[in-house]
Design a protein around this motif. Sequence first.
Motif, PDB file in Angstrom:
ATOM      1  N   LEU A   1      41.661  32.202  36.466  1.00  0.00           N
ATOM      2  CA  LEU A   1      42.489  32.926  35.509  1.00  0.00           C
ATOM      3  C   LEU A   1      42.489  32.219  34.156  1.00  0.00           C
ATOM      4  N   ALA A   2      42.560  30.900  34.198  1.00  0.00           N
ATOM      5  CA  ALA A   2      42.519  30.138  32.938  1.00  0.00           C
ATOM      6  C   ALA A   2      41.190  30.377  32.227  1.00  0.00           C
ATOM      7  N   LYS A   3      40.114  30.395  32.992  1.00  0.00           N
ATOM      8  CA  LYS A   3      38.780  30.626  32.407  1.00  0.00           C
ATOM      9  C   LYS A   3      38.705  32.020  31.790  1.00  0.00           C
ATOM     10  N   ALA A   4      39.209  32.989  32.515  1.00  0.00           N
ATOM     11  CA  ALA A   4      39.143  34.371  32.019  1.00  0.00           C
ATOM     12  C   ALA A   4      39.931  34.517  30.722  1.00  0.00           C
ATOM     13  N   ALA A   5      41.126  33.951  30.688  1.00  0.00           N
ATOM     14  CA  ALA A   5      41.991  34.105  29.512  1.00  0.00           C
ATOM     15  C   ALA A   5      41.389  33.460  28.271  1.00  0.00           C
ATOM     16  N   ALA A   6      40.454  32.525  28.474  1.00  0.00           N
ATOM     17  CA  ALA A   6      39.838  31.840  27.338  1.00  0.00           C
ATOM     18  C   ALA A   6      38.742  32.666  26.680  1.00  0.00           C
ATOM     19  N   VAL A   7      38.314  33.741  27.332  1.00  0.00           N
ATOM     20  CA  VAL A   7      37.273  34.587  26.762  1.00  0.00           C
ATOM     21  C   VAL A   7      37.938  35.696  25.959  1.00  0.00           C
ATOM     22  N   ASP A   8      37.655  35.735  24.652  1.00  0.00           N
ATOM     23  CA  ASP A   8      38.351  36.671  23.768  1.00  0.00           C
ATOM     24  C   ASP A   8      38.323  38.108  24.294  1.00  0.00           C
TER      25      ASP A   8
ATOM     26  N   ALA B   1      39.601  37.286  36.887  1.00  0.00           N
ATOM     27  CA  ALA B   1      39.861  36.111  37.723  1.00  0.00           C
ATOM     28  C   ALA B   1      39.756  36.475  39.195  1.00  0.00           C
ATOM     29  N   LEU B   2      40.295  37.634  39.534  1.00  0.00           N
ATOM     30  CA  LEU B   2      40.245  38.080  40.927  1.00  0.00           C
ATOM     31  C   LEU B   2      38.795  38.298  41.367  1.00  0.00           C
ATOM     32  N   ALA B   3      37.996  38.877  40.477  1.00  0.00           N
ATOM     33  CA  ALA B   3      36.585  39.106  40.789  1.00  0.00           C
ATOM     34  C   ALA B   3      35.897  37.786  41.110  1.00  0.00           C
ATOM     35  N   GLN B   4      36.147  36.780  40.281  1.00  0.00           N
ATOM     36  CA  GLN B   4      35.504  35.478  40.494  1.00  0.00           C
ATOM     37  C   GLN B   4      35.972  34.854  41.799  1.00  0.00           C
ATOM     38  N   ALA B   5      37.251  34.998  42.100  1.00  0.00           N
ATOM     39  CA  ALA B   5      37.766  34.451  43.360  1.00  0.00           C
ATOM     40  C   ALA B   5      37.105  35.149  44.540  1.00  0.00           C
ATOM     41  N   PHE B   6      36.916  36.473  44.435  1.00  0.00           N
ATOM     42  CA  PHE B   6      36.249  37.209  45.507  1.00  0.00           C
ATOM     43  C   PHE B   6      34.814  36.754  45.687  1.00  0.00           C
TER      44      PHE B   6
ATOM     45  N   ARG C   1      37.461  48.601  31.649  1.00  0.00           N
ATOM     46  CA  ARG C   1      37.190  49.918  32.247  1.00  0.00           C
ATOM     47  C   ARG C   1      38.438  50.407  32.988  1.00  0.00           C
ATOM     48  N   GLY C   2      38.805  51.647  32.735  1.00  0.00           N
ATOM     49  CA  GLY C   2      40.060  52.181  33.280  1.00  0.00           C
ATOM     50  C   GLY C   2      40.165  52.143  34.782  1.00  0.00           C
ATOM     51  N   PHE C   3      39.092  52.543  35.472  1.00  0.00           N
ATOM     52  CA  PHE C   3      39.196  52.668  36.933  1.00  0.00           C
ATOM     53  C   PHE C   3      38.987  51.346  37.651  1.00  0.00           C
ATOM     54  N   GLY C   4      38.751  50.290  36.885  1.00  0.00           N
ATOM     55  CA  GLY C   4      38.569  48.969  37.479  1.00  0.00           C
ATOM     56  C   GLY C   4      37.520  48.196  36.711  1.00  0.00           C
ATOM     57  N   HIS C   5      37.866  46.960  36.364  1.00  0.00           N
ATOM     58  CA  HIS C   5      36.976  46.037  35.666  1.00  0.00           C
ATOM     59  C   HIS C   5      35.674  45.932  36.455  1.00  0.00           C
ATOM     60  N   LEU C   6      34.549  46.043  35.775  1.00  0.00           N
ATOM     61  CA  LEU C   6      33.257  46.102  36.455  1.00  0.00           C
ATOM     62  C   LEU C   6      33.008  44.964  37.437  1.00  0.00           C
ATOM     63  N   SER C   7      33.244  43.735  37.003  1.00  0.00           N
ATOM     64  CA  SER C   7      32.932  42.629  37.917  1.00  0.00           C
ATOM     65  C   SER C   7      33.837  42.672  39.149  1.00  0.00           C
ATOM     66  N   LEU C   8      35.037  43.217  39.002  1.00  0.00           N
ATOM     67  CA  LEU C   8      35.923  43.284  40.161  1.00  0.00           C
ATOM     68  C   LEU C   8      35.490  44.380  41.140  1.00  0.00           C
ATOM     69  N   VAL C   9      35.200  45.580  40.610  1.00  0.00           N
ATOM     70  CA  VAL C   9      34.817  46.651  41.554  1.00  0.00           C
ATOM     71  C   VAL C   9      33.503  46.309  42.249  1.00  0.00           C
ATOM     72  N   LYS C  10      32.634  45.579  41.522  1.00  0.00           N
ATOM     73  CA  LYS C  10      31.381  45.155  42.173  1.00  0.00           C
ATOM     74  C   LYS C  10      31.671  44.168  43.308  1.00  0.00           C
ATOM     75  N   ALA C  11      32.559  43.195  43.022  1.00  0.00           N
ATOM     76  CA  ALA C  11      32.902  42.200  44.050  1.00  0.00           C
ATOM     77  C   ALA C  11      33.562  42.886  45.245  1.00  0.00           C
TER      78      ALA C  11
ATOM     79  N   SER D   1      45.394  45.041  34.036  1.00  0.00           N
ATOM     80  CA  SER D   1      45.178  43.821  33.257  1.00  0.00           C
ATOM     81  C   SER D   1      43.750  43.306  33.374  1.00  0.00           C
ATOM     82  N   THR D   2      43.137  43.005  32.227  1.00  0.00           N
ATOM     83  CA  THR D   2      41.753  42.530  32.229  1.00  0.00           C
ATOM     84  C   THR D   2      41.596  41.099  32.734  1.00  0.00           C
TER      85      THR D   2
END
Lengths: 453, 455
Positions: A85-92, A319-324, A99-109, A313-314
């Motif tokens: 989460l800390a890493k994600a928040a550091a990216v502008d 962060a959740l995607a990376q954890a997955f 994406r409305g229906f789900g952040h791409l990296s998360l839906v892929k994970a 929330s982006t």
Amino acid sequence: MLFASRSFCCLGIRTYQQRTDLLSRSIKISASATMAFRHKNTRRIEGLDSNVWVEFTKVAADPSIVNLGQGLPDISPPSYVKEELAKAAAVDRLNQYTRGFGHLSLVKALSQVYERVCGRKIDPLTDILVTVGAYGSLFSTIQALIEEGDEVIIIEPFYDCYEPMVKMAGAKPVFIPLRYKNDGNSPSSADWVLDSAELANKFNSKTKAIILNTPHNPIGKVFTREELQVIADLCIKHDTLCISDEVYEWLVYKGKKHIKIATLPGMWERTITIGSAGKTYSVTGWKLGWSIGPENLIKHLQVVHQNTLYTCSTPLQEALAQAFWIDYKRMDDPDCYFYSLSRELESKRDRMAQLLQESGLKPVIPDGGYFMIVDVSTLNVDLSDVDEKQPYDYKFVKWMITSKKLSAIPLSAFCGPETKRQFEKYIRFCFIKKDSTLDAAEVILKNWNKQTA
Amino acid sequence: MLRRAGPSLRHFLLERKSSAGYSSYTSEAKMSRPLQARRLEGIDKNIWVEFVKLAATYATVNLGQGFPDFPPPDFLKEAFVRALSGENHMLHQYTRAFGHPPLVKILAQFFGKLLGRDLDPMTNVMVTVGAYQALFCCFQAFVDEGDEVIIIEPFFDCYEPMVKMAGGTPVFVPLRPKAPKDGKLMSSADWQLDPAELASKFSERTKAIVLNSPNNPLGKVFSQGELELIADLCEKHDILCISDEVYEWLVYDGKEHIRIASLRGMWDRTVMIGSAGKTFSATGWKVGWTVGPNRLLQHLRTVHQNSAYHCATIAQEAVAQGFQREIELYGKPDSYFVQLPKELQQKRDWLVQSLDAVGMKPIIPEGTYFLVADISEFKSDVPEVPDSDEPYDYRFAKWMVKNKGLAAIPLSAFYCGAHKNNYNHFIRFCFAKEEATLKAANDILQKWKREKTSP
């Protein structure tokens, strides 16, 4: 409190001025007395304003109370989850809309993890919707697919939001209770079963869906394949939907297996399976959940979502995607958090059960989830003088909070009106708590009999 | 709708075909009965799905969707990191459902000061998942089947489907442009409501009016006189005002954002909506809020507790700290609420210049980070297609992103279906962008102009 008053005077135009608080209050009172305030709530929310959590979380907010009530962990989430989460928040860019229906990296994970679990292809863009917690998935599903004239079968006891959500959609909840069938001494969640004939009777041509919750809150039941087949057969026979709330899917204990009803023959096309980051990663405050199902159902949930809150929330999704991804790679490894959390909770479950048993109680040992219910009527606490028209378990919990400084949740909060009597001797404890919390509970339970007059 | 009790023939055939079990099911197997609820009728289309995809595919310069391409301020990002990594790991768990206590407390304090009222954080404030969810709660709480809701065009596109999903009937009233003085560029102030026309839209079925000031997409900042006009009608017809004020801090040229809830008779009938995303340039955090009287907010709470329930904790904690800083710096030069509009005003002026220089006629916005420009002079590039049901500006915007790499949004996206061709030669640009982005946009426009004028 006085505020500075300013007045503006413009020719021919009505003035406005900031008034002193006292003056404004008196004007407000007289104004509301004369104004026929017709701004009532809509019909859809009539009668849906009360809520067990509002009542009990307030009471248990006192830090001197050992809180085993509301289902939230007081253990820390795994450190890599916080780091991501800390890493994600550091990216502008990750602080802006995704994406409305789900952040791409998360839906892929999610598609990768669940393809593996379900043994079928899951399209990340069309078969998945990310929502504000599993709660949001339940809402999106019900708003998308349920309406006036529909009936929805709800198994009691049930996570309390199912009933008001079904009602808000204009539909009729039809309840069927789990019934305790055991003559033996150590009750288990497996002893709570549905009567097949009774269940079959609840289905009719108006039945639009059945809501399944496995592992089950509050009992902790993990439905077996045979039990799921009974439900599946009825869904197929009556061509109904199945809304499968599987937020505790990873929390199953030794000897039990979580089975997804969507994987049974004929069920993928009629099932929405709901999951939760909060329960998977011990981050209930992230409020991320997901619905997985066939495109022709998910597309309607997506329409609801785009007209209710649009995106989630982006940074949290990233962060959740990376954890997955981290845990997906070790799904064959016992260190995978999905399994290690389960092991950790199993020992807490066993400890909780022991504490209750040593106090003379008979807890229902859950096969899954992080709740345990227990029949407190054997304690014979006389609350007949408590002058409140509430079920016994409500009164008991309030009394326990005040006099024992221990909180739980009354089980009748999870029942329809007909079954409250059946369940009012049970209360629910949450055991996803750190050792010091369980230690404090132990002290209270050990001293229970000493203090009771 | 016909509901059948048994499975369809098609389903039987599929079942017989399969031998190996579930994984051999074709993806075509479907339930036989009609599925979606009627409340979804007519609300499935959404402009963003199409235009966000187009921008992602073709845009080299994206001035389309409304979000900053610069980061949130450092103090806010730091607050977020502190919250997620601090000793109190309970910030990763549920907080109070109607709003994290530190946040509702500071919001009550802050907006209480601005409204000149004593606000109770527990009953006069509710936190939502972005202003979007606040709007949803308002419509679900107050709009029943048969209720009419007045929407001022052009409007943020979600108002219409949300009213419809609640069973209500949207009633539209347009802002009408008045010709600017000779030689001057039009201002968003030149787009105005016709008082008689507005009054005619109220009926005994009218439940609410949606006000958006500063207005997306035009950037109009409603004047006191205009707000009083609306307030008078609200009082006369005893209706509610849903006041979307997400761009409240983004006002330029010394203009003042006036909160309609502060006008006489309005507090009791207004729900004021705000957004951390717009206030602090963090649209991805999805933290919004409602402020209003308890007898209105109690019903928002009912909707909220039966739909989303809790909002994410960490972002709320960080936003609370952001507001704490701002309340201390209020009105001072270091305040983010002073600095951000100052920076954005410069960017606005820059974009105005760019567009004016190439013949696109910008309507100078008094507020927000959007700017609408008249593309009539560019029409020749994208010829009219007779019998096309797509408004001209849609085709123009799509052509522009595909051929010039510059993304913008057609103004007709912000009009109801029946009115989409009333103002179909305007496009909306977002200028909450880094200087480099705006320069790149300028380059594209300049090149385009050269191509147009050269033989």
